[in-house]
Design an enzyme around this catalytic site. Structure first.
Site, PDB file in Angstrom:
ATOM      1  N   LYS A  94     -32.276  34.245 -15.583  1.00 45.57           N
ATOM      2  CA  LYS A  94     -33.482  33.444 -15.331  1.00 45.57           C
ATOM      3  C   LYS A  94     -33.142  32.028 -14.861  1.00 45.57           C
ATOM      4  CE  LYS A  94     -36.667  36.005 -18.307  1.00 45.57           C
ATOM      5  NZ  LYS A  94     -35.784  36.916 -19.075  1.00 45.57           N
TER       6      LYS A  94
HETATM    7  C1  LIG Z   1     -36.059  38.360 -18.918  1.00 47.49           C
HETATM    8  C2  LIG Z   1     -34.925  39.286 -19.217  1.00 47.49           C
HETATM    9  C3  LIG Z   1     -34.935  40.647 -18.806  1.00 47.49           C
HETATM   10  C4  LIG Z   1     -36.128  41.269 -18.140  1.00 47.49           C
HETATM   11  O1  LIG Z   1     -36.357  40.804 -16.837  1.00 47.49           O
HETATM   12  P1  LIG Z   1     -37.755  41.044 -16.107  1.00 47.49           P
HETATM   13  O2  LIG Z   1     -37.694  40.309 -14.849  1.00 47.49           O
HETATM   14  O3  LIG Z   1     -38.820  40.511 -17.052  1.00 47.49           O
HETATM   15  O4  LIG Z   1     -37.912  42.523 -15.918  1.00 47.49           O
HETATM   16  C5  LIG Z   1     -33.804  41.411 -19.047  1.00 47.49           C
HETATM   17  N1  LIG Z   1     -32.724  40.899 -19.691  1.00 47.49           N
HETATM   18  C6  LIG Z   1     -32.689  39.607 -20.111  1.00 47.49           C
HETATM   19  C7  LIG Z   1     -31.473  39.118 -20.819  1.00 47.49           C
HETATM   20  C8  LIG Z   1     -33.760  38.765 -19.884  1.00 47.49           C
HETATM   21  O5  LIG Z   1     -33.718  37.494 -20.310  1.00 47.49           O
END
Ligand SMILES: *Cc1c(COP(=O)(O)O)cnc(C)c1O
Length: 442
Positions: free
Chosen positions: A107
């Site tokens: 993210k």
């Molecule tokens: C946010 C997150 C996900 C999921 O991603 P999406 O885009 O919501 O499908 C998977 N793994 C981790 C470690 C995350 O922080």
């Protein structure tokens, strides 16, 4: 480029409007009106380019109409000051490690890009000395990525709402120790309460007249679209290493598996494929929250309350980007099934996978990446090459990982630095009026 709402009841928006609003006024999600194809020459030479150079070409296709080239280059290069290496785990399964950024999870990419893009718009057009306020509810990972992505960015203040006592110490330290333009609000409630407070704030007209509010989760186009960058980079690395082959139509044998929660990450991958990235097939790997998996099997979508699992960043019972997937495929279930297959794993299977992978390969998976690895193990055929997105560094889940594997994994320096900081947070009851009057005083 104009952006339309998936609910088709709101006017099309400019990029700036889409970024500042997050959600469209009709509660739909913004989608770019067109997806530009990248030229064949780009894919022929992609293995000669750096990650930043690749991402800049992709970014121009998305945002080149709205951001001048020099500024866009600056935004991209600032966002991607780290690598996303593809690491072999078995003969034909690779881990795309997305955890080499500031908070050690994928993210970071979207959060930083969004921060820099918003800053660009504020500087360019001015905002009458107003500041933009980002509200974000978090169960852990989103808050840290957004807080660090926006840290020190002029003209933007971030409020992170998180449930008191329900976030691990490592996670909490990543957004409560920063200070400056980041305020951590510790809510006496659960994650859903934090989310409800944020949603109510966006709908409160008095509050919105008082201050400019926006969201920074994956509903925001500036957060999810840049996630397409690293799919291209994964392809470039495998091509460089001579791992790929192609069929008569030019499709590669690369299968991409995405551990999914709100489905923002995989949707960015689907955009990459639309732009010409030769992916053979996608797999959406879920934990016990199997709403999308069931949709693939039955064609029916039934949102459910989320279930708590080991892979908690994927504990989502009504994935917000499902609307975008429907929009990309004109709601054609057959077409969606042709491109994406599913997988779902309860916690005991996640544990088994982490153990088995560690024993046979030495690779330490985090609980989210484990879902992706296992789906490739089960679904990949002998002539294919699989890449799963390793969405977070295992040390972010050290308590769980060490118990499951019997290890004592190292905590990267960057995480240790956060943990040494001093916690600064403001406690709030789970009550909208108190939250609102707090914001009205800002
Ligand atoms: C946010 C997150 C996900 C999921 O991603 P999406 O885009 O919501 O499908 C998977 N793994 C981790 C470690 C995350 O922080």
């Amino acid at each position: 480029m104009r952006y339309y709402s998936t609910n088709h009841q709101a006017d099309d928006a400019t990029l700036r409007e889409a970024v500042e609003r997050g959600l469209a006024p009709d509660r739909g999600l913004y989608m770019p009106q067109e997806t530009k194809q990248l030229p064949a020459s780009f894919f022929e030479h992609i293995d000669e380019l750096s990650f930043q150079e690749i991402a800049f070409e992709v970014a121009k296709a998305f945002f080149g109409d709205d951001v001048d080239e020099a500024s866009l280059k600056h935004i991209v290069y600032d966002t991607l000051a780290f690598e996303t290496p593809v690491v072999p785990v078995t003969d034909n399964i690779y881990s795309l490690e997305l955890f080499h950024g500031p908070t050690l999870a994928f993210k970071d990419v979207g959060a930083r890009f969004m921060a820099r893009l918003l800053q660009y718009f504020i500087k360019k057009d001015g905002l009458d000395n107003e500041q933009v306020n980002v509200l974000v509810a978090t169960s852990g990972d989103t808050g840290s990525a957004v807080a660090n992505g926006f840290l020190g960015v002029d003209g933007i203040h971030v409020y992170v709402l998180y449930p008191k006592g329900k976030v691990s110490r490592i996670q909490e330290s990543q957004f409560t120790t920063l200070g400056r333009n980041i305020t951590a609000l510790e809510v006496d409630g659960v994650f859903d309460d934090c989310q409800a407070l944020v949603k109510n704030a966006f709908m409160d007209s008095e509050l919105n007249a008082h201050m400019t509010l926006t969201s920074a989760n994956s509903i925001n186009v500036a957060r999810f679209l840049p996630q397409a960058f690293y799919y291209f980079n994964a392809y470039a690395q495998l091509k460089r290493d001579g791992k790929l082959s192609y069929d008569a139509e030019g499709k590669s044998n690369m299968v991409v598996c995405v551990p999914s929660g709100n489905f923002g990450n995989i949707t960015a991958g689907l955009f990459a494929a639309r732009m010409g990235l030769p992916v053979k097939h996608f797999i959406a790997a879920n934990n016990a929250n199997d709403i999308f998996y069931n949709y693939l099997q039955t064609g029916e979508y039934h949102p459910m309350p989320s279930k708590q699992t080991l892979a908690n960043a994927m504990d989502v019972g009504d994935p917000s980007n499902f609307a975008r997937i429907l929009a990309l495929y004109d709601s054609n279930w057959e077409a969606i099934r042709a491109d994406i297959s599913g997988a779902t794993y309860p916690d005991p299977r996640i544990r088994e996978t982490m153990k088995a992978c560690h024993e046979s390969t030495g690779y330490v998976l985090d609980p989210h990446g484990a879902c992706g690895y296992q789906a490739l193990k089960e679904q990949l055929s002998a002539d294919e090459v699989g890449v799963f997105l390793e969405t977070a560094h295992p040390a972010k889940f050290k308590e769980k990982v060490d118990v499951i594997l019997g290890t004592d994994i190292d905590i990267p320096q960057r995480l240790q630095d956060f943990m040494r900081g001093t916690k600064q947070s403001i406690e709030l009851p789970n009550d909208f009026q108190t939250f609102k009057s707090f914001l009205m005083k800002q």
